[in-house]
Design a protein around this motif. Structure first.
Motif, short mmCIF file in Angstrom:
data_model
loop_
_atom_site.label_atom_id
_atom_site.label_comp_id
_atom_site.label_asym_id
_atom_site.label_seq_id
_atom_site.Cartn_x
_atom_site.Cartn_y
_atom_site.Cartn_z
N ARG A 55 0.84 -1.19 0.00
CA ARG A 55 0.00 0.00 0.00
C ARG A 55 0.88 1.25 0.00
N THR A 56 0.32 2.35 -0.47
CA THR A 56 1.07 3.60 -0.36
C THR A 56 1.01 4.06 1.09
N GLN A 59 -2.37 4.98 2.27
CA GLN A 59 -3.32 3.86 2.29
C GLN A 59 -3.14 2.94 3.50
N PRO A 62 -5.93 3.41 7.09
CA PRO A 62 -7.11 2.63 7.50
C PRO A 62 -6.77 1.28 8.13
N TYR A 63 -5.61 0.73 7.79
CA TYR A 63 -5.23 -0.55 8.38
C TYR A 63 -4.78 -0.39 9.83
N ARG A 156 -3.98 12.24 9.00
CA ARG A 156 -3.28 12.11 7.73
C ARG A 156 -1.82 12.50 7.95
N ALA B 56 -7.05 4.94 -7.65
CA ALA B 56 -5.69 4.93 -7.13
C ALA B 56 -5.66 5.14 -5.62
N ALA B 57 -6.66 5.86 -5.08
CA ALA B 57 -6.64 6.19 -3.66
C ALA B 57 -7.09 5.01 -2.80
N CYS B 58 -7.89 4.12 -3.36
CA CYS B 58 -8.48 3.04 -2.55
C CYS B 58 -7.41 2.05 -2.09
N PRO B 59 -7.35 1.76 -0.79
CA PRO B 59 -6.35 0.81 -0.31
C PRO B 59 -6.69 -0.64 -0.65
N ASN B 60 -7.92 -0.91 -1.03
CA ASN B 60 -8.35 -2.29 -1.14
C ASN B 60 -8.87 -2.67 -2.53
N LEU B 91 -11.14 7.64 1.74
CA LEU B 91 -10.01 8.18 0.98
C LEU B 91 -10.39 8.46 -0.48
#
Lengths: 366, 177
Positions: A55-56, A59, A62-63, A156, B56-60, B91
């Motif tokens: 993940r970036t 991103q 959320p984890y 953030r 692109a923003a979505c982590p999943n 996001l």
């Protein structure tokens, strides 16, 4: 005819309400006394550290919510602070204040669960309902701020996602006023209860030396008389600006670990009151590049979460994704001494000891 | 005295007993939700510019977006939102530059069938309408361009004539001098 005597193996969990999640302890019993305890964590393992590598940097936020889901704001904070240190970002003052406010609210919410669950584990469901009634108001405040009750994802890299909404400050002040009265209620309902005291006082004693040796942290350590709170010892963010005390208890038994959390909630109220009174105006996000690409290198930062020292270790290879992320989860490390702690106590005390450690399985298994 | 603490606790519960209830009867009575609530997502087709930033923003990898290029313009033909994998972190909505994706206050997301969980936001009529619009706009643009070109041509021709006339006039004036 002789009575045949042998040890008895009892599985506590993984679906036992008193293990606060999916945690299993294999208890070897001699009658009712624990001879050997074998904790088996891992039932909630999702591989968050590995997921983070794909993940970036944004991103991953959320984890981190899903680590200690009872205080997700603090988990967010620990992670973003590490990335900010890696990139050398200065967070705006208002954002820092907001972080302190929501972070301390999260600490209260987490301690409320610990306090209530401890009472219900020992058979007093009333206390549980009272603490959850007040926790609900904190969750309502979180919902106002970020749209989610538990998994906040509010912070953030470089600040917070959104400014505080209109009506947040008066509502928070109102809550704090009510909450001081609620604390008196908990003391009357749970702390002063003789049955509760007999179940917890002088049970599962943890000595200060042993606690330090096992690198335990948070309320578990402070209940043994070691005054180690990162907010005072190695201050981060804007904590030096606030006046508060680090409560200490000296016996190191289950009751002290429980009562220390009640005392800590009162201190958190003080911090939030000061922060709300002196909340500055200004931006809530620092100027950060659109694609977050920290320079190659590694960083380790710590915050004092509700369970203890939450550390985040990040290795960056200069790409938009972290090369390696590791979380030092306080619940997991506090759990390391459980097997030793429960040895020699009765089965019913195991519940009390585990409840007083206040573990969250999302964090233990990660 | 043993039992004093118990009595104190009972007094607290007794006082509480005569106070109004904290809970509400859920399906009939609902508590107000804040504006930032992250419920079921909603997509505004007309606002979307197919920039792919939400994907692109979505982590999943929840969002799938398919586009088609009509007259050099990107048109969204499909927009899938696989809700079962959504973390409700917001996001994607944050990344959207046109506010085309929003989270509503609808939190009752249970479905009877599994395939209903995956949200399909774009229907073929919308795409056909948008395509027609784009084609129409392109045609109009072309017509306008042609018209403008013709006008410009006319104008330049007129100008040339005028300048020639003027030049002739000037020459005549010079001759007089």
């Amino acid at each position: 005819m002789a009575v045949r005597q042998e040890e008895f193996v009892l599985n506590m969990g993984p679906q036992h309400p008193s293990t606060h999640g999916v945690f299993r302890i294999v208890l070897t019993l001699d009658g009712e006394t624990v001879v050997k305890a074998d904790p088996v964590p891992g039932y909630l393992h999702r591989g968050i550290e590995k997921l983070a590598e794909a993940r970036t940097y944004t991103q991953v936020i959320p984890y981190t919510d899903r680590l200690d889901y009872l205080a997700s704001m603090l988990m967010n904070w620990g992670y973003v602070q590490a990335v900010e240190k890696l990139m050398g970002i200065e967070v705006p003052l208002r954002a820092e204040y907001i972080r302190v406010i929501v972070g301390e609210l999260a600490r209260i919410a987490s301690h409320l669960v610990a306090t209530g669950a401890m009472a219900s584990d020992l058979g007093g469901l009333t206390g549980f309902l009272y603490t959850f009634r007040d926790r609900e108001e904190i969750l309502d405040l979180f919902e106002m701020v970020c749209g989610s009750r538990l998994t906040a994802s509010y912070m953030r890299i470089g600040g917070v996602a959104k400014d505080l909404p209109e009506g947040f400050v008066p509502k928070a002040k109102e809550f704090l006023k009510k909450f001081t009265l609620s604390l008196a209620e908990y003391n009357g309902l749970i702390t002063g209860n003789e049955i509760f005291q007999r179940r917890t006082k002088n049970v599962g004693i943890l000595s200060a030396e042993k606690a330090v040796d096992m690198s335990l942290s948070g309320p578990v350590l402070r209940a043994s008389g070691v005054g180690h709170d990162l907010r005072k010892v190695r201050p981060y963010s804007i904590y030096p600006q606030f006046e508060f005390e680090v409560p200490l208890r000296t016996n190191g038994d289950c009751f002290d670990r429980y009562y220390l959390r009640v005392l800590e909630m009162a201190e958190s109220v003080k911090i939030i009151e000061q922060a709300l009174a002196s909340l500055p105006e200004g931006p809530v996000m620092a100027k950060i590049p659109r694609i977050i690409k920290p320079p190659a290198g590694e960083v380790y930062t710590e915050i004092e979460s509700s369970k203890g020292i939450m550390g985040v270790y990040i290795v960056s290879d200069g790409s938009p994704k972290p090369y390696r992320v590791h979380f030092r989860r306080p619940s997991f490390i506090n759990l390391g001494y459980l097997a030793e702690m429960v040895r020699g106590w009765k089965v019913a005390d195991v519940v009390a000891i585990l409840g007083s450690l206040d573990i969250v399985l999302g964090e233990v298994d990660c | 005295m043993f039992g004093k603490g118990l009595l104190k606790g009972m007094k607290i519960t007794m006082v509480r007993f005569f106070k109004p209830k904290e809970t509400v009867q859920y399906p009939e009575v609902r508590l107000p939700l804040p504006d930032r609530f992250l419920g079921k997502p909603e997509f505004y087709y007309d606002k979307c510019i197919a920039c792919n930033q939400c994907v692109a923003a979505c982590p999943n990898n929840v969002i799938t977006l398919k586009t088609e290029t009509v007259e050099k313009k990107k048109i969204v033909t499909q927009y899938y939102f696989d809700q079962q994998y959504c973390l409700f972190c917001g996001l994607c909505a944050e990344a959207c530059p046109k506010d085309a994706l929003k989270f509503t206050k609808d939190f009752e997301l249970t479905q009877y069938k599994r395939q209903d969980i995956k949200l399909k936001f774009v229907n073929p009529e919308q795409v056909a309408k948008k395509k027609a619009e784009v084609l129409q706009a392109a045609l109009e643009k072309q017509a306008a361009q042609e018209k403008q070109a013709a006008q410009e041509k006319q104008a330049s021709a007129d100008k040339q004539i005028a300048s020639e006339k003027q030049a002739a006039g000037n020459e005549a004036a010079a001759g007089v001098c």
